[in-house]
Design a protein around this motif. Structure first.
Motif, PDB file in Angstrom:
ATOM      1  N   GLU A 291     -44.750  20.437  26.593  1.00 32.95           N
ATOM      2  CA  GLU A 291     -44.179  21.712  26.167  1.00 32.95           C
ATOM      3  C   GLU A 291     -45.206  22.824  26.296  1.00 32.95           C
ATOM      4  OE1 GLU A 291     -41.049  22.113  25.433  1.00 32.95           O
ATOM      5  OE2 GLU A 291     -40.663  19.972  25.732  1.00 32.95           O
ATOM      6  N   ASP A 293     -45.179  27.391  25.676  1.00 31.30           N
ATOM      7  CA  ASP A 293     -44.403  28.606  25.428  1.00 31.30           C
ATOM      8  C   ASP A 293     -44.877  29.724  26.346  1.00 31.30           C
ATOM      9  OD1 ASP A 293     -46.828  29.414  24.355  1.00 31.30           O
ATOM     10  OD2 ASP A 293     -46.169  29.232  22.270  1.00 31.30           O
ATOM     11  N   ASP A 379     -51.643  23.412  26.553  1.00 35.53           N
ATOM     12  CA  ASP A 379     -50.725  24.446  27.021  1.00 35.53           C
ATOM     13  C   ASP A 379     -51.179  25.027  28.355  1.00 35.53           C
ATOM     14  OD1 ASP A 379     -52.904  25.780  26.006  1.00 35.53           O
ATOM     15  OD2 ASP A 379     -51.750  27.271  24.896  1.00 35.53           O
TER      16      ASP A 379
END
Length: 501
Positions: A291, A293, A379
């Protein structure tokens, strides 16, 4: 008054071998009672006695020597000698001799290296993602080794946190002394990482061969055997010691069919030494979709891209086996043809990377849009996979090739090698396969995937259509093979090479 460490260990032995017998009395009394509990010469009991009385997991020859001494002179004289030696050692280390705790019916997971390192790719990533699942679903004990690598111990809280999440890279610095060592007995011992330290592997060998423990290991690859020219000096010998221990293990769960075939070939060779070897299964690593963002994507662009150029991403350490020199050569060929793109390498430095660093510096002096990053957050890694036009992974040999699976999982095309586990992963689509020993072949495929929109779009569609399989599924299958599969080993395999029962 401090507890006498030798008496504590003898009481621990009695509680295991003869729980109905009193654990009170002098050292001599306890020695006599343990000797009677030992009875006839047996390798498994000799292993346990040595492990507990000395507070050190024994090596193979020590077990054989004790069993012979019991056969020749009887259990009590042999045990008295061991107790006396342990007493002398305790006197020299006054106040620093550890207690010993026997662990029965437990599942121990040995993560000595993962618990103490800041590395977050390859083996460490597999271990941590697996532990996150196992620690939530099962009762497991995470263990490591003492500073001499001759005894098992429970991890500290900081080491446990780092083993599972990788968030405390200084965890090892907090370990000062080991007040208690643990000895598994009638338990399951799992090694999910690569152990190559000689002291550690020699004791793993005896544990697997003689003790009453089920043993299982995750098999990553046999590269030091099949591609010895690509590994560092000394690695071949160290890996050989690892295999000497694994030869006595019960089960190997290889991370791909290609890796399983390597281990099966090695097991076939063990017949020449009259060893049955472990049962080998393939539990294929997942195609994880990490994941990230919008902020993570932006951080990835800042860290990895140059001048908003299309990004070619290469993930992995810079050891010769990863073939990053071919990536640099192919990229320079395309830059000289006038193509505009940026190239980012993500991965730690390693042995044999001097030439890679030299060529990177030369290309930067020429003004090539090239960057290298050695330590990044998840990330940025997952953002990098997503913003890349393509990734490249032309390794000479891999147990799995995790960057190939990760890139394809998010829909980004890959250029990778046309054999082994890399071809196995690419079979479901999304990749161009090349001969990694041909710079021209690598350059041709990179040119197609970076600058032919039709090729890129086709590969992206194939990648997105691939079946998804996450770490939860992998960890569950791995547990079934390594732990629940313990009762499925045929009877003739269960006793071969395991000592007299």
């Amino acid at each position: 008054m401090a507890t006498d460490p030798i008496k504590q260990r003898l009481r621990e032995l009695l509680a295991t071998l003869a729980p109905e017998v009193s654990g009170s009395g002098s050292t001599a009394d306890l020695t006599s009672r343990v000797a009677r509990a030992i009875g006839r010469p047996r390798d498994d009991v000799a292993w346990l006695v040595l492990a507990v009385v000395t507070a050190r997991l024994p090596e193979r020859q020590s077990v054989i020597d004790l069993r012979r001494a019991i056969a020749l002179d009887g259990a009590e004289p042999a045990l008295r000698d061991i107790v006396s030696a342990a007493r002398r050692r305790a006197a020299l280390r006054a106040g620093f001799e550890p207690r010993v705790r026997i662990l029965q019916g437990e599942t121990l997971v040995d993560v000595q290296h993962t618990a103490r390192t800041g590395l977050a790719t390859g083996i460490q990533r597999v271990v941590r993602m697996t532990l996150q699942q196992w620690s939530a679903q099962h009762e497991i004990l995470l263990v490591g080794w003492n500073s001499r690598l001759d005894a098992l111990r429970m991890l500290t809280d900081r080491e446990r946190e780092n083993a599972i999440h990788g968030t405390d890279r200084d965890a090892a610095s907090a370990v000062r002394s080991v007040p208690e060592v643990v000895v598994p007995w009638e338990s399951t011992y799992i090694l999910p990482e690569l152990a190559i330290e000689g002291e550690r592997t020699s004791r793993m060998l005896a544990l697997a061969e003689f003790s009453r423990n089920e043993t299982a290991v995750v098999g990553f690859d046999c590269v030091p055997l099949t591609s010895a020219e690509t590994v560092g000096v000394g690695m071949g010998g160290a890996f050989g010691k690892n295999l000497a221990a694994v030869a006595r293990f019960g089960r190997v769960a290889a991370i791909s069919e290609a890796a399983a075939n390597e281990y099966r070939g090695w097991v076939d060779m063990l017949g020449g030494a009259n060893l049955a070897g472990p049962t080998v299964s393939a539990v294929v690593l997942p195609s994880d979709v990490g994941e990230v963002d919008d902020d993570g994507l932006e951080r990835a662009r800042e860290a990895l891209t140059i001048e908003d150029l299309p990004l070619l991403l290469c993930v992995g350490s810079h050891e010769p086996r990863k073939n990053h020199l071919a990536v640099l050569a192919a990229a320079e060929f395309l830059w000289r043809k006038g193509h505009r793109f940026s190239l980012a390498f993500v991965g730690g430095n390693s042995w044999g990377d001097t030439e890679f660093k030299t060529q990177v510096a030369q290309l930067r002096r020429l003004g090539r849009p090239l960057t290298t990053v050695t330590a990044i957050s998840d990330d940025i890694l997952w953002g990098g996979y997503r913003i890349a036009r393509a990734t490249v992974f032309p390794s000479f040999n891999e147990g799995f090739g995790l960057p190939v699976a990760e890139s394809l999982a998010v829909g980004t095309p890959v250029v990778t090698s046309a054999f082994g586990s890399m071809r196995e992963i690419a079979a479901a689509g999304g990749a161009l396969l090349v001969d990694p020993r041909s710079d021209a072949d690598v350059a041709r495929a990179l040119e197609d995937v970076l600058f032919d929109d039709a090729v890129n779009e086709k590969l992206r569609a194939e990648a997105l259509a691939r079946p998804k399989r996450g770490w939860a599924e992998y960890a569950a299958e791995l547990w079934e093979v390594l732990v629940d599969g313990s009762n499925s080993v045929p009877d003739d395999r269960a006793t071969t090479g395991r000592g007299e029962r």
